[in-house]
Design a protein around this motif. Structure first.
Motif, short mmCIF file in Angstrom:
data_model
loop_
_atom_site.label_atom_id
_atom_site.label_comp_id
_atom_site.label_asym_id
_atom_site.label_seq_id
_atom_site.Cartn_x
_atom_site.Cartn_y
_atom_site.Cartn_z
N TRP A 44 0.84 -1.21 0.00
CA TRP A 44 0.00 0.00 0.00
C TRP A 44 0.87 1.26 0.00
N ASN A 54 -7.66 6.14 -8.23
CA ASN A 54 -8.17 5.28 -7.16
C ASN A 54 -8.54 3.89 -7.65
N LYS A 55 -9.07 3.81 -8.87
CA LYS A 55 -9.49 2.52 -9.40
C LYS A 55 -8.30 1.58 -9.52
N LEU A 56 -7.18 2.08 -10.09
CA LEU A 56 -5.99 1.25 -10.23
C LEU A 56 -5.38 0.95 -8.87
N ARG A 57 -5.37 1.96 -8.00
CA ARG A 57 -4.78 1.79 -6.66
C ARG A 57 -5.47 0.67 -5.90
N TYR A 58 -6.80 0.73 -5.84
CA TYR A 58 -7.55 -0.27 -5.08
C TYR A 58 -7.55 -1.64 -5.77
N SER A 59 -7.51 -1.63 -7.10
CA SER A 59 -7.47 -2.90 -7.83
C SER A 59 -6.16 -3.64 -7.56
N LEU A 60 -5.04 -2.88 -7.60
CA LEU A 60 -3.74 -3.48 -7.31
C LEU A 60 -3.69 -4.03 -5.89
N TYR A 61 -4.19 -3.26 -4.96
CA TYR A 61 -4.13 -3.70 -3.57
C TYR A 61 -5.03 -4.91 -3.34
N LEU A 62 -6.22 -4.89 -3.94
CA LEU A 62 -7.14 -6.02 -3.79
C LEU A 62 -6.54 -7.29 -4.37
N PHE A 63 -5.86 -7.18 -5.51
CA PHE A 63 -5.22 -8.34 -6.13
C PHE A 63 -4.16 -8.92 -5.18
N ASN A 64 -3.31 -8.05 -4.61
CA ASN A 64 -2.28 -8.51 -3.68
C ASN A 64 -2.88 -9.14 -2.43
#
Length: 313
Positions: A44, A54-64
């Motif tokens: 994070w 925000n869309k890419l930020r939260y998508s990356l974090y959710l994937f991890n």
């Protein structure tokens, strides 16, 4: 200044005690789960360095988050999730591929970034900003993979290999800080981290070597009977392979680990500078965020593992 130093010492001491306790007293899967929390916070903080939506930020974090949860479930062997997530069958192979990709990152990409940035060729850094985002995440996953691989290959003895890794990195950081403060005159990388000096590097290198030799000798000869490891166990164990190394090999192991710990530290410092931030976060008083605590460990752990693996095979 004195108050900040006091905070750093207290925070570092608490973290060290907690980690050593977790290694030796917690069930291995719980240690891996706790370490996973640090990795997720680090991911994070890394994503926050970059100007992404925000869309890419939260998508990356959710994937991890999802990936690490699946990995922990598989390693715990509590639930068979292979039928639900068929790709997880290849998880162990994926971790090894991640490690070897990290070797390329540490030998080519990261050193190039450091050299170019120090020479003020920042335009390349800007062009590669999208590359730096996955590079940092790969390095974090590489470090997590080290812990997981030690756990998978050596569920009994993994704690000894990890303990020496942590001792090398901690002793290097401590010695480099105090030696640099006391004797530092020659700046290591003025445009990246003006507070780091060559004198500090030498102090950290010497401390890493001394701690490695001392720790290995203690485990081989001076440990209490309940900790002492037999010759048979040493030769049959990957995690204990370094206990078979001679002095030259141990000096080389610790030196390589120290050098890459400094490389990891400088690389994260570049990202913080580009993001206009002094610290990666505020989680630890006097130390900043998680990345401020594990930046050295990210690169050092991979170098440490690969060197032991090369000699063990």
């Amino acid at each position: 200044m004195i108050r900040m130093l006091k905070q750093r010492i207290i925070t570092a001491s608490i973290l060290a005690i907690f980690i050593v306790t977790a290694i030796f007293l917690f069930d291995p899967i719980w240690f891996l789960a706790i370490f996973s929390l640090f990795i997720l916070v680090g991911v994070w903080e890394w994503i926050e360095f970059f100007r992404v939506g925000n869309k890419l930020r939260y998508s990356l974090y959710l994937f991890n988050l999802i990936f690490i949860l699946i990995a922990l479930i598989i390693f715990s062997e509590q639930i068979n999730v292979l039928e639900i997530f068929p790709l997880t069958y290849y998880l162990k192979d994926l971790l090894f591929y991640c490690l070897f990709f990290n070797i390329v990152i540490l030998l080519v990409i990261v050193p190039a970034q450091i050299i170019l940035y120090q020479n003020r060729q920042k335009s390349l850094i800007s062009k590669l900003s999208l590359l730096n985002l996955p590079v940092g995440i790969f390095l974090l996953w590489g470090m997590w993979s080290i812990m997981a691989v030690f756990f998978l290959m050596e569920p009994v003895y993994y704690k000894y290999g990890l303990l020496i890794l942590f001792l090398i990195v901690w002793s290097t950081d401590i010695a480099a800080y105090f030696v640099g403060k006391k004797f530092g005159k020659h700046i290591l990388a003025s445009r990246i981290s003006p507070g780091k000096t060559w004198e500090g590097v030498v102090g950290g290198l010497i401390a890493g070597i001394i701690v490695t030799l001392s720790a290995v000798y203690f485990l081989r000869e001076g440990a209490p009977s309940f900790l002492r490891i037999t010759t048979l166990e040493i030769h049959d164990s990957f995690a204990l392979a370094l206990l078979t190394f001679n002095s030259k090999e141990l000096i080389l192991l610790s030196s390589i680990t120290v050098i890459f710990s400094i490389i990891g530290d400088l690389y994260v410092s570049i990202m913080k500078r580009e993001a206009g931030r002094k610290d990666s976060g505020v989680l630890f008083p006097g130390h900043g965020g998680v990345l401020d605590r594990i930046d050295s460990l990210m690169a050092a752990s991979i170098a440490y593992y690969v060197f032991i693996l090369m000699l063990f095979i």
